[in-house]
Structure formats: structure tokens, C-alpha cells
Enzyme design. Structure first.
Site, short mmCIF file in Angstrom:
data_model
loop_
_atom_site.label_atom_id
_atom_site.label_comp_id
_atom_site.label_asym_id
_atom_site.label_seq_id
_atom_site.Cartn_x
_atom_site.Cartn_y
_atom_site.Cartn_z
N VAL A 106 2.27 0.74 -1.92
CA VAL A 106 2.32 -0.43 -1.14
C VAL A 106 3.42 -1.07 -1.86
O VAL A 106 3.31 -1.58 -3.16
CB VAL A 106 0.75 -1.05 -1.50
CG1 VAL A 106 0.82 -2.58 -0.92
CG2 VAL A 106 -0.21 -0.16 -0.84
N CYS A 107 4.27 -1.60 -0.89
CA CYS A 107 5.41 -2.45 -1.46
C CYS A 107 5.01 -4.16 -1.29
O CYS A 107 4.87 -4.38 -0.20
CB CYS A 107 6.60 -2.21 -0.92
SG CYS A 107 7.41 -0.68 -1.21
N LEU A 108 4.73 -4.66 -2.52
CA LEU A 108 4.32 -6.13 -2.35
C LEU A 108 4.92 -6.73 -3.54
O LEU A 108 4.53 -6.36 -4.75
CB LEU A 108 2.86 -6.14 -2.30
CG LEU A 108 2.49 -7.47 -1.91
CD1 LEU A 108 2.74 -8.05 -0.63
CD2 LEU A 108 0.76 -7.47 -1.87
#
Length: 231
Positions: A57-59
Site C-alpha cells: 500500500v503506497c501512502l
């Protein structure tokens, strides 16, 4: 508590509507001074530029993506609830195409029209994710998955019918159509062809998976609606 499993329901007005998206969360010993580790149950599908098929998850809030200091994890301020709200609002949004690096400023441009194509592809991936979750519901969420698709199965199929009839993906909400992009207001023919093929898989999954339920929504092979909907 070291581990958490969470589910986010796709919001109306997005290509993720009515879908279920599961995340496993690990809290390291140094939490909350550092962000939790979040893994997405992808089923092998990359439904968003920020959700990899490997589960990453890219955040910015998770420190897994670049961003300003105030967008990153702040000890004593940032929370797990903030992470989940950010995933729903910033990732599972109405225009996932613009989550791609460098594409955010293209909204409204000729290149930005590619968002329509992206939404069509994303909706097919979302349907595939629904089938994946029905066939392999995450542990401890089996009853939740049953209840969700019993309640929303009809809405999902009604949306599919509307898209086959030409409505733009993501423009539907309870009570009618909203937020239609300017330009070509109809889905592409390729999308309609792909959707028509996948509806059969979706309906068969509803039927196979719903053994033992007294009433289920379905769409017949000839495209006729029945009145046997889940209550």
C-alpha cells in the site's frame, strides 16, 4: 494488539462501489511512534496505482510514498483510523487514474480523458475482486461477506446493467446519476463487451456461493431481471 484485519466498502460514485477491500495491519513494537505495516488482499489484481498486486500500500501516511512532512506519519498525532480513512478517500476514489505519479495535474485535459478508460478497467478489476472474496472470504469475515453481497448484490447487477446501457462507470449513486464527465458520456464498446462476458461469471458465482440462502439477486443469461432479490 499486534494484528488487525480491516475491510473498506467501496464508496458510491467511484468505480469501486459496493466492493469489499481487505487489509491486514501489523503494529510493530515501536508503534505509535512509527506507522503500522499495512498489507492489501489483492487477489493478484492491481486495482489502483497505490495498491500493488503484491499487497503493498503506497501512502504517505504509512511512509511508503513520498509526500510533505505533514502528510507523513506524525507520532502522537496520526492514528489507524486516519490510515483507513485515507485509503478510502485518497486511494479508492472516483478517479484512480490520477493517482499515477505525474498524472494528478492532467484532470480536465485531453490526456485526463484517459480516466474514463481507467475507471472502466478498474470496475472490471473490482468485480473480479468481488468474485475472489466470495470464493475465498478472509478468515473471520465469512459472515460479513455473505451479508454484504446478499444486501448489495442487486445494486451491483443494476449498475452493471446501467453501464451496459451506456452510463459512465462511477457516475451512479442511490437515487440516480451523478458527476458525469464532459465529453463522451457513454462507456466504451470494449468495456461493454468485457462486462457482458464477466456478468455471467459474477452471476454464476452468486448462484454457486449462495447455496442455502433462500433468495438471491441474479441476472438471467438472456438479460432479464427477476424479482427474487435478497432482503
Amino acid at each position: 494488539m499486534d494484528l488487525l484485519r480491516a475491510v473498506i466498502i467501496g464508496a458510491e460514485g467511484t468505480p469501486y462501489h459496493d466492493g469489499l477491500f481487505f487489509f491486514d495491519v501489523f503494529f510493530p513494537s515501536s508503534y505509535p511512534n512509527v506507522p503500522p505495516h499495512v498489507h492489501y488482499h489483492s487477489g493478484g489484481l492491481r486495482i489502483n496505482p497505490n495498491l500493488y498486486n503484491c499487497g503493498k500500500v503506497c501512502l504517505s501516511l504509512l511512509n511508503t510514498w513520498s509526500g510533505s512532512q505533514k502528510e507523513k506519519w506524525i507520532p502522537g498525532v496520526s492514528t489507524m483510523l486516519q490510515v483507513l480513512v485515507s485509503i478510502q478517500g485518497l486511494i479508492l476514489n472516483a478517479k484512480p487514474y490520477f493517482n499515477e505519479p505525474g498524472y494528478a495535474n492532467l484532470s480536465g485535459s485531453i490526456s485526463g480523458k484517459r480516466n474514463l478508460w481507467s475507471n472502466e478497467r478498474t470496475f472490471i478489476y473490482s468485480l473480479q475482486t468481488m468474485v475472489y472474496n466470495m470464493r475465498r472470504p478472509p478468515k473471520y469475515f465469512e459472515d460479513f461477506v455473505v451479508g454484504h453481497f446478499c444486501k448489495h448484490g442487486r445494486d451491483i447487477l443494476v449498475s452493471c446493467k446501467a453501464y451496459l446501457d451506456g452510463a459512465q462507470v462511477g457516475c451512479l449513486a442511490k437515487g440516480g446519476v451523478q458527476d458525469v464527465d464532459e465529453g463522451d458520456k457513454s462507456c466504451s464498446q470494449q468495456f461493454k463487451n468485457n462486462l457482458a462476458k464477466f456478468i455471467t461469471i459474477l452471476v454464476n458465482t452468486f448462484l454457486d456461493w449462495s447455496q442455502g440462502l433462500s433468495r438471491i439477486p441474479f441476472f438471467s443469461s438472456k438479460g432479464n431481471w427477476t424479482s427474487n432479490y435478497c432482503s
